[in-house]
Scaffold this motif. Structure first.
Motif, PDB file in Angstrom:
ATOM      1  N   SER C 268     -10.733  -3.971   2.333  1.00 11.81           N
ATOM      2  CA  SER C 268     -10.525  -3.534   0.958  1.00 11.81           C
ATOM      3  C   SER C 268     -10.992  -2.115   0.735  1.00 11.81           C
ATOM      4  O   SER C 268     -10.390  -1.405  -0.050  1.00 11.81           O
ATOM      5  CB  SER C 268     -11.247  -4.449  -0.034  1.00 11.81           C
ATOM      6  OG  SER C 268     -11.472  -5.692   0.496  1.00 11.81           O
ATOM      7  N   TYR C 269     -12.086  -1.713   1.376  1.00 10.33           N
ATOM      8  CA  TYR C 269     -12.617  -0.398   1.049  1.00 10.33           C
ATOM      9  C   TYR C 269     -12.243   0.663   2.069  1.00 10.33           C
ATOM     10  O   TYR C 269     -11.825   1.748   1.701  1.00 10.33           O
ATOM     11  CB  TYR C 269     -14.135  -0.478   0.879  1.00 10.33           C
ATOM     12  CG  TYR C 269     -14.510  -1.294  -0.312  1.00 10.33           C
ATOM     13  CD1 TYR C 269     -14.021  -0.974  -1.570  1.00 10.33           C
ATOM     14  CD2 TYR C 269     -15.326  -2.410  -0.192  1.00 10.33           C
ATOM     15  CE1 TYR C 269     -14.335  -1.726  -2.677  1.00 10.33           C
ATOM     16  CE2 TYR C 269     -15.655  -3.173  -1.293  1.00 10.33           C
ATOM     17  CZ  TYR C 269     -15.156  -2.822  -2.529  1.00 10.33           C
ATOM     18  OH  TYR C 269     -15.465  -3.572  -3.620  1.00 10.33           O
ATOM     19  N   THR C 270     -12.398   0.352   3.370  1.00 13.03           N
ATOM     20  CA  THR C 270     -12.098   1.397   4.341  1.00 13.03           C
ATOM     21  C   THR C 270     -10.593   1.638   4.430  1.00 13.03           C
ATOM     22  O   THR C 270     -10.135   2.762   4.340  1.00 13.03           O
ATOM     23  CB  THR C 270     -12.647   1.017   5.722  1.00 13.03           C
ATOM     24  OG1 THR C 270     -14.027   0.764   5.586  1.00 13.03           O
ATOM     25  CG2 THR C 270     -12.437   2.130   6.711  1.00 13.03           C
ATOM     26  N   ILE C 271      -9.809   0.555   4.585  1.00 12.22           N
ATOM     27  CA  ILE C 271      -8.375   0.762   4.785  1.00 12.22           C
ATOM     28  C   ILE C 271      -7.684   1.069   3.467  1.00 12.22           C
ATOM     29  O   ILE C 271      -6.937   2.021   3.350  1.00 12.22           O
ATOM     30  CB  ILE C 271      -7.743  -0.484   5.449  1.00 12.22           C
ATOM     31  CG1 ILE C 271      -8.419  -0.747   6.779  1.00 12.22           C
ATOM     32  CG2 ILE C 271      -6.251  -0.268   5.631  1.00 12.22           C
ATOM     33  CD1 ILE C 271      -7.851  -1.888   7.537  1.00 12.22           C
ATOM     34  N   PHE C 272      -7.960   0.248   2.449  1.00 17.48           N
ATOM     35  CA  PHE C 272      -7.219   0.409   1.203  1.00 17.48           C
ATOM     36  C   PHE C 272      -7.990   1.195   0.147  1.00 17.48           C
ATOM     37  O   PHE C 272      -7.564   1.267  -0.993  1.00 17.48           O
ATOM     38  CB  PHE C 272      -6.808  -0.962   0.655  1.00 17.48           C
ATOM     39  CG  PHE C 272      -5.724  -1.605   1.456  1.00 17.48           C
ATOM     40  CD1 PHE C 272      -4.408  -1.338   1.164  1.00 17.48           C
ATOM     41  CD2 PHE C 272      -6.019  -2.434   2.522  1.00 17.48           C
ATOM     42  CE1 PHE C 272      -3.394  -1.903   1.917  1.00 17.48           C
ATOM     43  CE2 PHE C 272      -5.017  -3.005   3.273  1.00 17.48           C
ATOM     44  CZ  PHE C 272      -3.699  -2.741   2.963  1.00 17.48           C
ATOM     45  N   GLY C 273      -9.146   1.733   0.538  1.00 17.06           N
ATOM     46  CA  GLY C 273      -9.950   2.471  -0.433  1.00 17.06           C
ATOM     47  C   GLY C 273      -9.193   3.630  -1.057  1.00 17.06           C
ATOM     48  O   GLY C 273      -9.253   3.873  -2.261  1.00 17.06           O
ATOM     49  N   GLY C 274      -8.418   4.345  -0.216  1.00 19.52           N
ATOM     50  CA  GLY C 274      -7.703   5.511  -0.712  1.00 19.52           C
ATOM     51  C   GLY C 274      -6.610   5.150  -1.698  1.00 19.52           C
ATOM     52  O   GLY C 274      -6.202   5.967  -2.518  1.00 19.52           O
ATOM     53  N   THR C 275      -6.095   3.912  -1.589  1.00 14.01           N
ATOM     54  CA  THR C 275      -4.998   3.514  -2.462  1.00 14.01           C
ATOM     55  C   THR C 275      -5.489   2.645  -3.602  1.00 14.01           C
ATOM     56  O   THR C 275      -4.713   1.954  -4.248  1.00 14.01           O
ATOM     57  CB  THR C 275      -3.959   2.720  -1.662  1.00 14.01           C
ATOM     58  OG1 THR C 275      -4.641   1.649  -1.022  1.00 14.01           O
ATOM     59  CG2 THR C 275      -3.288   3.572  -0.638  1.00 14.01           C
ATOM     60  N   PHE C 276      -6.798   2.682  -3.805  1.00 10.68           N
ATOM     61  CA  PHE C 276      -7.413   1.776  -4.777  1.00 10.68           C
ATOM     62  C   PHE C 276      -6.804   1.949  -6.167  1.00 10.68           C
ATOM     63  O   PHE C 276      -6.423   0.990  -6.828  1.00 10.68           O
ATOM     64  CB  PHE C 276      -8.911   2.067  -4.835  1.00 10.68           C
ATOM     65  CG  PHE C 276      -9.733   0.885  -5.210  1.00 10.68           C
ATOM     66  CD1 PHE C 276     -10.008  -0.098  -4.291  1.00 10.68           C
ATOM     67  CD2 PHE C 276     -10.228   0.764  -6.494  1.00 10.68           C
ATOM     68  CE1 PHE C 276     -10.772  -1.185  -4.638  1.00 10.68           C
ATOM     69  CE2 PHE C 276     -10.990  -0.320  -6.839  1.00 10.68           C
ATOM     70  CZ  PHE C 276     -11.260  -1.286  -5.912  1.00 10.68           C
ATOM     71  N   GLU C 277      -6.710   3.212  -6.592  1.00  9.17           N
ATOM     72  CA  GLU C 277      -6.154   3.486  -7.923  1.00  9.17           C
ATOM     73  C   GLU C 277      -4.660   3.213  -7.940  1.00  9.17           C
ATOM     74  O   GLU C 277      -4.116   2.652  -8.885  1.00  9.17           O
ATOM     75  CB  GLU C 277      -6.409   4.955  -8.291  1.00  9.17           C
ATOM     76  CG  GLU C 277      -7.869   5.293  -8.502  1.00  9.17           C
ATOM     77  CD  GLU C 277      -8.461   4.511  -9.669  1.00  9.17           C
ATOM     78  OE1 GLU C 277      -7.789   4.411 -10.708  1.00  9.17           O
ATOM     79  OE2 GLU C 277      -9.583   3.998  -9.514  1.00  9.17           O
ATOM     80  N   LEU C 278      -4.028   3.613  -6.827  1.00  7.34           N
ATOM     81  CA  LEU C 278      -2.572   3.553  -6.740  1.00  7.34           C
ATOM     82  C   LEU C 278      -2.050   2.146  -7.002  1.00  7.34           C
ATOM     83  O   LEU C 278      -1.115   1.931  -7.755  1.00  7.34           O
ATOM     84  CB  LEU C 278      -2.188   4.014  -5.325  1.00  7.34           C
ATOM     85  CG  LEU C 278      -0.827   4.624  -5.134  1.00  7.34           C
ATOM     86  CD1 LEU C 278      -0.691   5.833  -6.029  1.00  7.34           C
ATOM     87  CD2 LEU C 278      -0.674   5.033  -3.685  1.00  7.34           C
TER      88      LEU C 278
END
Lengths: 483, 134, 499
Positions: C268-278
């Motif tokens: 959830s955080y390392t892989i998808f952290g960058g797309t969290f807002e998206l």
């Protein structure tokens, strides 16, 4: 010596007594002397600590830091100094008395008894000197656990059931209510350290005050507020020295002391009185003190009657704390001392009657006054103190409580206090009256034990002395409310 | 429309196989059939990987002297080789367990096994019998 | 020496993996135990080495076979992964020392070397799970660890044949979870062409909003949630823990689900952290918070009504996993940190509880219920004392490790969600006192039912038992190591969101 040295001396003495007592199992005389000696040392250091507090010096000691805002630390406030004086001072008397009681009654497991007696005092002193809520909580629990073997001392079925009720209520309430309350305080303020003016001001929304206060008031089951008061009558199965010291002085006073400390040093007098968040606690305390007084009238068992009387008297302290006016808080803190001295006298007498004449019921005491005159005179003096008749110490605290009620403009509280005083007269003075004026209905062989009579008389005299030498105590209580 | 629908027929197959496999695992009472279902389920995933690794007209990624051929992505194949090994291990372990269960319980039917367990439970704790057992 | 230091990240995985083969070949069960002890000890030392190495650097990246990532497999040890590495290696070492007495009791002697082979394989799988930075490699380790744990659970069939069905269910449900995870990995690979975690994290935000990514995320998280036994996907866990051989319960309870929860945080955080807002993962976050609350209450209530004492502890694990997940799903640095604090503390608590409970059941020669153990605490005072300490820690009383995690969790909940969540946490932890009291009452206060049986202390297990009880108290008194490393882990995990 430094102030911190006295803290060490004061709290380590009972701990050392606890550790050494089992080693002296074979030398009963030596073992028995340890208690009074420890009491003297503890009392001596408590007096010194009080002097430091009176001089305005900070008496502080941090054992270790757990994490930020969490530590095990001692910091003596005027309130703590009072409780420390009471607990260690009365330990001397109670220790002497319990030697007489245990020998006279030929109880088993005396070594275990004396050990745990000492560790209970250790926990009570640590509660008195604790500098933050976490420390208070830990020693509160230690006090509960260390008194369990004392309550279940006789190891028969009744004492085991009572012991379980005792543990169940005290541990249960503390873990279910008190611990969450402490966590909440830490979460919203980031600290658990006591402060002279409270720590919650500005952190807690006004509308949540009653709920947090509820968690604290019910969490401290040792204050025996209804409906969590059942453990106190149950604990009366213990030998009388236990009832005398622990359930008139150390344990229950630790409860009301904790409530006082939390109201004064966590909520803050100013914060709580402005918001009137404690109104429900005033009502509950009034209810408890009237109800338990009425129940006390119907109790024929002497110790049970005293237990309910204790519940009622504890509510005086809670009431004073809940009124949150300067005078009421002073009255409540004085009442801790006055009631302790008065009630220990009564319990000493109850125990002495049991050991000398094997009487436990009020109805059996008719006409016994002639065979045990000294004891009943002591009982009479103690009762007068609890009722609040000058020149006994108890009159001071009641006087200040009433002044406090006026100050915080809750006039109905005065009426409640008056009614309760009348009830006190009824259920306490009945006992010496029966003993002196009725005809004997039961023949008894009376044996006198000087080791028990002496502390009893001394405690009775103390109730009178304290009336005249109130000045140092007044100075301390003034410090509680001074900012 | 039809072209779009049929053009991705590999994915439809994957989808159907996956559902069949999951259905068998969930619905069948026989422990053996569940393993079969699990295998089908896993196989569908293998197909999924192979499908998106393949490029139409692409060849195996071997360097040749012939111009500039289009290569299919070899990595999914490699991944799937690993996944197949894992799948085989899972199936083997599952079958071993089924054999063991069969020899202990004498049945590989889920309901029968739980019935046997229930009976034994009541034999072991006779004081907590259900009310219908007198 | 230098070569060891350079290869530490792979050594923590490869040591148990290779030694498992050696153990399988050894003929004597004592030899196999000693080898396993040494192996886990060495692994633990390697983990400690990594820990000290990390004091100076932020991140240790190890390229397997010298292939440069993202093409080759990369192993990453950072402030986050060091926590589960240390937990797993230390607890597995303690559990290995503890295990032999119970293996001899519950498993045929000739099978013990094979059991230790599986045991080390499971440990290797778990260590691999938490070190690798390659999502497909992670799947392989996931299966290594879960297949060997299934086999280990099935070894309990000498004591109770229900172990077989428990293992079977664990296998099927676990395999479905793992396959879900692979589907997710496949979908992500099909759209990004990479399997490396940090590379994925870089490439995913570039895609914009993409259905395949959403589906991939869903499959991966769902698959791992099965493995982590998050309510309502926890069905396999109680039976598997309850019917496994005693020592296996200890190992699994303390380590297995922890690794999976760590992976949830990673995904959830390392892989998808960058797309969290998206992707408005914020909504999903709320859904996971709800799931964790459900887990907290469901686990606790099931534990209250449970009679079998090992199942009771397993249900309580479900509830505790809820606490950990709650902390992690708060997505604030204090929240994630509190999740990691509880991750550490719960491993100690549950490890200790399972150890003491199975030790008390040792002489009964059968699986234990709360009734068959009645009054046994008095015969085994030291074991019971450890049990009490771990139990108090579970309830979160001050001076124990559990108090610290509860404190930080409540604070994090208050800061990010408000009063209602604090209230729920405190309520469920108050409920947990009920089952704790139930156990204490049965073990200590109830009359002794086993008068005819010879029950006494087992001195052989004092060291691990007392050690773990001591750790429970130590981390309650001096929590700075745990809190500081958890906070730095949370910071580095949340870097992806905050950038």
């Amino acid at each position: 010596m430094m102030p911190t040295d006295y803290i060490y001396l004061s709290i380590l003495t009972p701990l050392i007594v606890f550790l050494i007592t089992p080693m002296l199992n074979k030398f009963s005389v030596l073992r028995d002397i340890l208690g009074p000696m420890g009491g003297v040392i503890s009392f001596f250091s408590a007096i010194n600590i009080t002097n430091f507090v009176l001089e305005g010096e900070e008496v502080k000691l941090t054992l270790f830091n757990i994490s930020d805002g969490l530590s095990i630390a001692f910091n003596v406030y005027p309130l703590g100094a009072i409780f420390g004086l009471v607990a260690s001072g009365l330990w001397i008397l109670a220790a002497i008395y319990s030697i007489g009681y245990m020998r006279g009654n030929k109880e088993l497991h005396q070594t275990r008894f004396f050990s745990f007696y000492a560790i209970s005092i250790f926990a009570a002193l640590c509660i008195a000197y604790s500098g933050n809520l976490l420390t208070l909580f830990i020693f509160y629990e230690i006090l509960t656990f260390s008194t369990y073997p004392l309550v279940a001392h006789k190891q028969n079925k009744l004492s085991k059931i009572s012991g379980r009720l005792y543990m169940g209520i005290l541990v249960g309430t503390s873990v279910v209510f008190l611990l969450p309350a402490i966590i909440i305080v830490w979460v919203i303020t980031g600290t658990l350290d006591f402060a002279q003016n409270g720590i919650l001001d500005g952190h807690l929304d006004e509308k949540y005050i009653p709920f947090l206060l509820l968690l604290f008031a019910f969490g401290i089951g040792k204050a025996a507020l209804m409906p969590f008061h059942k453990w106190l009558p149950a604990a009366m199965v213990a030998p009388t020295p236990v009832s005398a010291l622990l359930h008139a002085v150390a344990v229950v006073k630790a409860g009301v002391f904790s409530i006082l400390v939390i109201i004064v040093n966590v909520f803050g007098i100013g914060f709580l009185s402005e918001t009137h968040g404690s109104f429900w606690l005033i009502c509950l305390a009034c209810f408890t003190l009237l109800c338990s007084s009425i129940i006390a009238i119907y109790k024929d068992d002497l110790k049970a009657r005293l237990a309910y009387s204790t519940i009622s008297q504890l509510s005086y302290v809670v009431l004073g704390a809940a009124l949150v006016s300067n005078l009421a808080i002073q009255g409540a803190s004085l009442h801790i001392v006055m009631h302790a001295v008065g009630k220990i006298t009564l319990f000493f007498v109850a125990g002495a009657i049991y050991v000398s004449a094997h009487l436990t019921k009020v109805s059996e005491l008719d006409g016994q006054g002639k065979s045990m005159p000294l004891l009943f005179v002591a009982f009479f003096i103690g009762s007068l103190s609890i009722i609040g008749v000058p020149p006994m110490g108890g009159s001071w605290s009641k006087f200040y409580l009433m002044l406090g009620a006026v100050e915080s403009e809750y006039i109905f509280v005065i009426a409640v206090l008056c009614i309760s005083t009348l009830l006190n007269v009824y259920y306490l003075l009945e006992i010496p009256a029966r003993a002196f004026f009725k005809n004997k209905i039961k023949e008894t062989k009376v044996k006198n034990y000087p080791l028990m009579t002496f502390p009893t008389l001394f405690a009775a005299i103390l109730t009178v002395l304290i009336f005249f030498y109130i000045e140092p105590l007044k100075n301390l209580t003034n410090l509680i409310t001074s900012n | 429309m039809i072209h779009e629908f049929l053009g991705i027929w590999n994915y439809w197959i994957v989808f159907i196989l996956m559902m069949i496999g999951l259905y068998i695992v969930i619905a069948k009472k026989s422990l053996l059939k569940k393993i079969v279902g699990l295998s089908i389920f896993q196989t569908s995933v293998f197909l999924l990987y192979i499908t998106f690794g393949k490029i139409t007209g692409g060849t195996a990624p071997i360097l040749t002297s012939l111009g500039d051929p289009i290569y299919s992505n070899p990595l999914p194949h490699v991944l799937i080789l690993t996944a197949i090994v894992v799948g085989v291990a899972t199936t083997a372990l599952g079958l071993a367990l089924v054999i063991k269960i069969n020899s202990t319980y004498g049945s590989i039917d889920e309901d029968e096994i739980s019935a046997i367990d229930l009976v034994e439970f009541h034999q072991n704790f006779p004081d907590r019998n259900l009310p219908n057992k007198k | 020496m230098d070569i060891i230091l350079k290869n530490l990240p792979i050594l923590v995985v490869i040591t148990p993996l290779m030694m498992s083969l050696v153990v399988a070949l050894s003929s004597n069960y004592i030899t196999s135990w000693i080898i396993s002890c040494l192996t886990t000890f060495v692994t633990f030392c390697f983990s400690l080495g990594l820990f000290f190495e990390l004091q100076n650097v932020n991140l240790i990246s190890y390229h397997l076979g010298n292939w440069i990532p993202p093409f080759g497999i990369e192993y990453v040890i950072d402030k986050v992964s060091i926590i589960p590495i240390l937990i797993i290696s230390s607890i597995s070492f303690i559990a290995t020392i503890f295990s032999i007495k119970f293996m001899m009791n519950e498993i045929s002697l000739n099978l013990i070397p094979k059991t230790y082979c599986l045991w080390l394989l499971a440990i290797a799988g778990l260590m691999g799970l938490v070190t690798t930075a390659d999502v497909f490699n992670l799947f392989v380790f996931l299966e290594i660890s879960s297949l060997s744990s299934v086999a280990l659970v099935a070894m309990g069939n000498k004591m109770d044949k229900k172990a077989l069905t428990a293992a079977y269910n664990y296998l099927i449900i676990g395999a479905i979870g793992a396959t879900f995870y692979v589907i997710g990995v496949g979908l992500l690979y099909s759209i990004t062409g990479t399997l490396n975690m940090s590379d994925l994290a870089d490439k995913l935000p570039m895609l914009g909003i993409n259905k395949v990514v959403i589906a991939g995320f869903g499959f991966m998280i769902a698959g791992i949630m099965i493995k982590a036994a998050i309510f309502p996907l926890h069905i396999w866990l109680p039976s598997a823990y309850a019917f496994a051989p005693s020592s296996v319960s200890v190992l699994l309870a303390a380590t297995a689900t922890k690794a999976s929860i760590y992976i949830i945080a990673r995904i959830s955080y390392t892989i998808f952290g960058g797309t969290f807002e998206l992707y408005a993962i914020d909504d999903l976050r709320f859904f996971i918070i709800l799931l964790s609350i459900l887990a907290m209450f469901a686990g606790t209530i099931m534990a209250i009504y449970e009679k079998d004492i090992k199942r009771l502890l397993a249900h309580s694990s479900v509830a505790q996993i809820g606490y950990i997940l709650l902390g992690i799903s708060l997505a604030t640095s204090s929240g994630v940190a509190s999740g990691f604090i509880h991750l550490v503390n719960h491993a100690l608590i549950k490890g200790g509880l399972f150890m003491s409970v199975v030790a008390m059941g040792y002489y009964l020669q059968k699986r234990v219920t709360i009734y068959s153990l009645s009054g046994i605490g008095k015969k085994m005072p030291i074991t019971f004392f450890s049990f009490i300490i771990c139990g108090l820690s579970l309830a979160g009383l001050p001076l124990t490790a559990g108090f610290i995690s509860k404190l930080y969790l409540v604070k994090a909940a208050y800061d990010s969600e408000g009063v209602w969540l604090c209230f729920l946490i405190l309520l469920s932890s108050a409920l947990s006192l009920i089952y704790l009291w139930k156990m204490i009452e049965a073990l200590w206060f109830n009359p002794d039912d086993n008068k005819d049986k010879k029950v006494k202390e087992i001195p052989e297990i004092y060291i691990p038992l007392v050690l773990i009880a001591f750790l429970n108290i130590y981390f309650g008194i001096d929590a700075t190591i745990v809190t500081e490393s958890s906070f730095s882990a949370a910071e580095s995990l949340l870097k992806g969101i905050n950038q």
